[in-house]
Motif scaffolding. Structure first.
Motif, PDB file in Angstrom:
ATOM      1  N   LYS A   1      31.785  38.237  33.595  1.00  0.00           N
ATOM      2  CA  LYS A   1      31.558  39.067  33.881  1.00  0.00           C
ATOM      3  C   LYS A   1      32.187  40.590  34.299  1.00  0.00           C
ATOM      4  CE  LYS A   1      27.528  41.639  35.559  1.00  0.00           C
ATOM      5  NZ  LYS A   1      26.023  41.973  34.026  1.00  0.00           N
ATOM      6  N   ALA A   2      33.427  40.655  34.532  1.00  0.00           N
ATOM      7  CA  ALA A   2      34.524  41.312  34.889  1.00  0.00           C
ATOM      8  C   ALA A   2      34.663  41.727  32.915  1.00  0.00           C
ATOM      9  CB  ALA A   2      35.814  40.562  35.467  1.00  0.00           C
TER      10      ALA A   2
ATOM     11  N   GLY B   1      34.345  45.035  31.447  1.00  0.00           N
ATOM     12  CA  GLY B   1      35.827  46.009  30.695  1.00  0.00           C
ATOM     13  C   GLY B   1      37.532  46.341  32.499  1.00  0.00           C
ATOM     14  N   VAL B   2      36.389  46.169  33.431  1.00  0.00           N
ATOM     15  CA  VAL B   2      37.484  45.947  34.693  1.00  0.00           C
ATOM     16  C   VAL B   2      38.322  44.347  34.838  1.00  0.00           C
ATOM     17  CG1 VAL B   2      37.554  46.372  36.807  1.00  0.00           C
ATOM     18  CG2 VAL B   2      35.878  46.967  35.479  1.00  0.00           C
TER      19      VAL B   2
ATOM     20  N   MET C   1      43.623  38.005  36.854  1.00  0.00           N
ATOM     21  CA  MET C   1      43.029  38.044  34.553  1.00  0.00           C
ATOM     22  C   MET C   1      44.420  39.185  34.334  1.00  0.00           C
ATOM     23  SD  MET C   1      39.238  39.065  34.668  1.00  0.00           S
ATOM     24  CE  MET C   1      38.882  39.960  33.154  1.00  0.00           C
ATOM     25  N   ASP C   2      44.961  40.112  33.156  1.00  0.00           N
ATOM     26  CA  ASP C   2      46.033  40.514  32.516  1.00  0.00           C
ATOM     27  C   ASP C   2      45.150  41.519  32.774  1.00  0.00           C
ATOM     28  OD1 ASP C   2      47.116  37.940  31.514  1.00  0.00           O
ATOM     29  OD2 ASP C   2      46.843  38.038  29.525  1.00  0.00           O
TER      30      ASP C   2
ATOM     31  N   SER D   1      38.583  41.522  43.898  1.00  0.00           N
ATOM     32  CA  SER D   1      38.963  42.454  43.915  1.00  0.00           C
ATOM     33  C   SER D   1      39.681  42.803  42.658  1.00  0.00           C
ATOM     34  CB  SER D   1      39.869  42.708  45.592  1.00  0.00           C
ATOM     35  OG  SER D   1      40.404  44.080  45.044  1.00  0.00           O
ATOM     36  N   GLY D   2      39.580  44.041  42.378  1.00  0.00           N
ATOM     37  CA  GLY D   2      39.966  44.826  40.635  1.00  0.00           C
ATOM     38  C   GLY D   2      39.346  46.283  40.249  1.00  0.00           C
ATOM     39  N   GLY D   3      38.323  46.087  40.976  1.00  0.00           N
ATOM     40  CA  GLY D   3      37.484  47.642  40.278  1.00  0.00           C
ATOM     41  C   GLY D   3      37.083  48.121  41.902  1.00  0.00           C
ATOM     42  N   ALA D   4      36.242  48.761  41.483  1.00  0.00           N
ATOM     43  CA  ALA D   4      35.719  49.684  43.076  1.00  0.00           C
ATOM     44  C   ALA D   4      34.419  48.687  43.048  1.00  0.00           C
ATOM     45  CB  ALA D   4      34.410  50.495  41.748  1.00  0.00           C
TER      46      ALA D   4
END
Length: 327
Positions: A213-214, A218-219, A238-239, A309-312
């Motif tokens: 999904k990420a 694209g996040v 993720m990278d 965690s990683g995006g909005a």
């Protein structure tokens, strides 16, 4: 051995440090007597504080200074060079206020004393200091008072206000933390061995779904899964995912398990006046009060937690929900 009673005050008079005899209701005696009351109330507050040595140290130091302040009040015609309380003491109180304000969660409402015993005693001391300040103002109309005394009392009332808020805040956080840990312990006993054994297998599948999904949105994300005790089962970065997201994803998963709710539902509960107010500062700030963490529920039992965690925040929640689809 000196006797406690001297009988020299039986006629309603007492001696100042500067040797003058005055009546016991003299404005100068009223002023330092009120400071003495405040000092006693601070002692009560100090005795009620547990596990906050920094707060006890602040109070103890001020209590010693109040003895010097009372000596200034009990001395007439004190030369500047002989001031016991100076501007340096006032400046130190101001630095304490600034430091405590960094600890305190802002409150936008009037405080009602009595949240805990220690803060109630400090609030009592604060009102006494305010009264002492009024006594000094009255005294200055007829007699000389060293200028730092008034300033010190004014700043001290502010110190006691902020200190009382910090003390009750820390006590509330400790109380909520204990309740959370008890609730978590109780929940652990409801999980079956089969549920716990499946967590690792589910974690791998959840991470795979969440990662897909990420990638779709694209996040780059960090995805973490913990067991029912809040212990890490599996984590994937993720990278390109932010380094800060490593700890945030794990803490979101932990929070979801500890509070048995999605982390986006925690935010309203930690605002002033609500049940978990101050919780997000507990346990080293590990409790997260924004979206991206969800409890993993199997057969009606919480068996773990998933954190992303990683995006909005909305993106974190979308990715986490995709991972939960396998649960």
């Amino acid at each position: 051995m000196m006797k406690v009673y001297t009988k020299t005050g039986d006629e309603g008079q007492t001696s100042l440090l500067s040797k003058q005899r005055v009546f016991k209701d003299h404005a100068r005696v009223d002023a330092y007597g009120t400071v003495d009351e405040a000092n006693a109330a601070m002692g009560l507050g100090k005795s009620l504080i547990t596990n906050l040595p920094w707060a006890v140290e602040i109070i103890q130091h001020i209590q010693v200074e109040l003895i010097s302040l009372n000596a200034d009040l009990a001395t007439e015609n004190l030369a500047v060079a002989d001031y016991r309380i100076t501007q340096d003491h006032v400046t130190r109180l101001e630095s304490i206020i600034d430091s405590l304000e960094q600890k305190r969660i802002p409150q936008h409402y009037f405080v009602t004393p009595g949240t805990c015993s220690a803060s109630a005693a400090l609030d009592l001391a604060r009102t006494m200091v305010r009264r002492a300040e009024r006594c000094v103002v009255r005294l200055k109309r007829t007699e000389k008072v060293t200028p730092p005394v008034s300033l010190y009392l004014n700043r001290l009332s502010d110190v006691l206000f902020v200190l009382a808020r910090c003390v009750e805040q820390e006590e509330l956080i400790a109380e909520v933390k204990n309740k959370v840990l008890l609730a978590l312990k109780g929940k652990q006993t409801n999980c079956t061995g089969e549920d716990r054994g499946n967590v690792l297998n589910k974690a791998k599948k959840m991470i795979a779904l969440a990662e897909q999904k990420a990638m779709d949105i694209g996040v780059p994300m960090v995805i973490a899964v913990v067991d029912v005790g809040g212990n890490l089962v599996a984590q994937h970065r993720m990278d390109g995912a932010l380094l800060a997201s490593v700890s945030l994803a794990l803490d979101k998963a932990y929070t979801a398990v500890a509070l048995k709710m999605p982390t986006h539902e925690v935010a309203p509960l930690v605002t002033p006046g609500n049940p978990l107010f101050g919780l997000h500062t507990a346990n080293g700030g590990r409790f997260i009060a924004f979206g991206g963490g969800f409890p993993i529920i199997v057969n009606g039992n919480i068996v773990g937690g998933l954190g992303v965690s990683g995006g909005a925040v909305d993106e974190d929640m979308i990715v986490a929900k995709a991972g939960l689809a396998i649960a």
